[in-house]
Write an enzyme that holds these catalytic residues in place. Structure first.
Site, PDB file in Angstrom:
ATOM      1  N   CYS A 170       0.851  -1.198   0.000  1.00  9.39           N
ATOM      2  CA  CYS A 170       0.000   0.000   0.000  1.00  9.39           C
ATOM      3  C   CYS A 170       0.894   1.259   0.000  1.00  9.39           C
ATOM      4  CB  CYS A 170      -0.956  -0.044   1.182  1.00  9.39           C
ATOM      5  SG  CYS A 170      -2.319   1.145   1.082  1.00  9.39           S
ATOM      6  N   ASP A 207      -7.848  -3.313  -8.199  1.00 10.51           N
ATOM      7  CA  ASP A 207      -7.524  -2.380  -7.112  1.00 10.51           C
ATOM      8  C   ASP A 207      -8.054  -0.991  -7.466  1.00 10.51           C
ATOM      9  OD1 ASP A 207      -6.361  -0.667  -5.247  1.00 10.51           O
ATOM     10  OD2 ASP A 207      -4.446  -1.710  -5.255  1.00 10.51           O
ATOM     11  N   HIS A 253      -7.172  -4.551  -3.833  1.00  7.05           N
ATOM     12  CA  HIS A 253      -6.189  -3.920  -2.959  1.00  7.05           C
ATOM     13  C   HIS A 253      -6.039  -4.746  -1.680  1.00  7.05           C
ATOM     14  CE1 HIS A 253      -3.727  -0.523  -1.770  1.00  7.05           C
ATOM     15  NE2 HIS A 253      -4.332  -0.510  -0.584  1.00  7.05           N
TER      16      HIS A 253
END
Length: 245
Positions: free
Chosen positions: A125, A183, A214
């Site tokens: 991330c 994502d 994600h």
């Protein structure tokens, strides 16, 4: 390989940075991986990932990425309150302060007799972005960047022209770019912009897109893909074994 874990407080230009160190229990000299977390800092899934990587013969350092903005030991929850606070921290801390954190971590490894002079970076991330950013430092040999946010959008604070997208041409480390095609934080056009920039900049990199959302590596929550996570761990281990050992 049995591992052990401790916490150390590393001084940086912007304050004390609590860092969690995972390393093989057996005496020896091992290469290091700086592992940058999500916005939530060292949660249980992040700790488990660090342990997995350390178990393959690496010293893994997990810094508190927003140490300036929170009390030492802060872990945010995977809920709306934690997400809001983490995003606020993300949009507050300049990239330049992350750069000095990276240098402090590299300096720490150089001072430890159980660390070799080989250092890599890994992250998920925003941590994927920070691993990419860390690769601007000549002390980083390779970086595994998992669903790295905010590179394509240039939404993290920094001096003009010092954003990670623009600075891509200055990266000398080998990059491993991991993405989920579903994502929403890095849509198709964002990923393609990064890909084209890497090609135009002449970087050494591999590019991997999977049918995943994600945070598919996070072993809590409905987006977790255990089979894919195991595959990606293997890819990261291969990268760092080849480049750091």
């Amino acid at each position: 390989m049995i591992i052990q874990q401790e916490s150390v407080d590393i001084e940086t230009p912007t304050g004390t940075m609590r860092t969690y160190v995972y390393c093989p229990q057996a005496s020896g000299v091992y290469p290091s991986i700086i592992f940058y977390s999500e916005i939530f800092q060292q949660t249980a899934p992040i700790a488990r990932t660090a342990a997995i990587m350390a178990g393959h013969g690496f010293v893994v350092l997990v810094p508190e990425v927003f140490h300036e903005l929170n009390p030492i030991g802060t872990v945010l929850g995977y809920d709306d309150e934690g997400k809001d606070k983490g995003n606020q921290d993300k949009w507050t801390k300049p990239l330049e302060d992350h750069d000095s954190d990276t240098q402090a971590l590299i300096n720490f490894t150089a001072s430890q007799d159980y660390c070799s002079d080989k250092v890599g970076a890994m992250g998920v991330c925003i941590g994927g972005h920070l691993a990419y950013r860390a690769a601007l430092n000549n002390g980083i040999i390779a970086a595994s960047c998992l669903y790295a946010t905010d590179i394509h959008s240039n939404t993290l604070p920094c001096a003009q022209g010092n954003d990670s997208f623009t600075r891509t041409q200055d990266i000398k480390a080998e990059l491993q770019m991991i993405w989920g095609k579903q994502d929403p934080h890095i849509p198709d056009e964002g990923r393609m912009a990064i890909h084209q920039n890497l090609l135009a900049s002449g970087n050494v990199f591999s590019w991997h897109e999977f049918n995943a959302s994600h945070a598919f590596m996070r072993d809590e929550g409905e987006r977790y893909d255990p089979q894919l996570a195991l595959r990606v761990y293997g890819m990261a281990v291969e990268l760092f074994t080849r480049t750091l050992k």
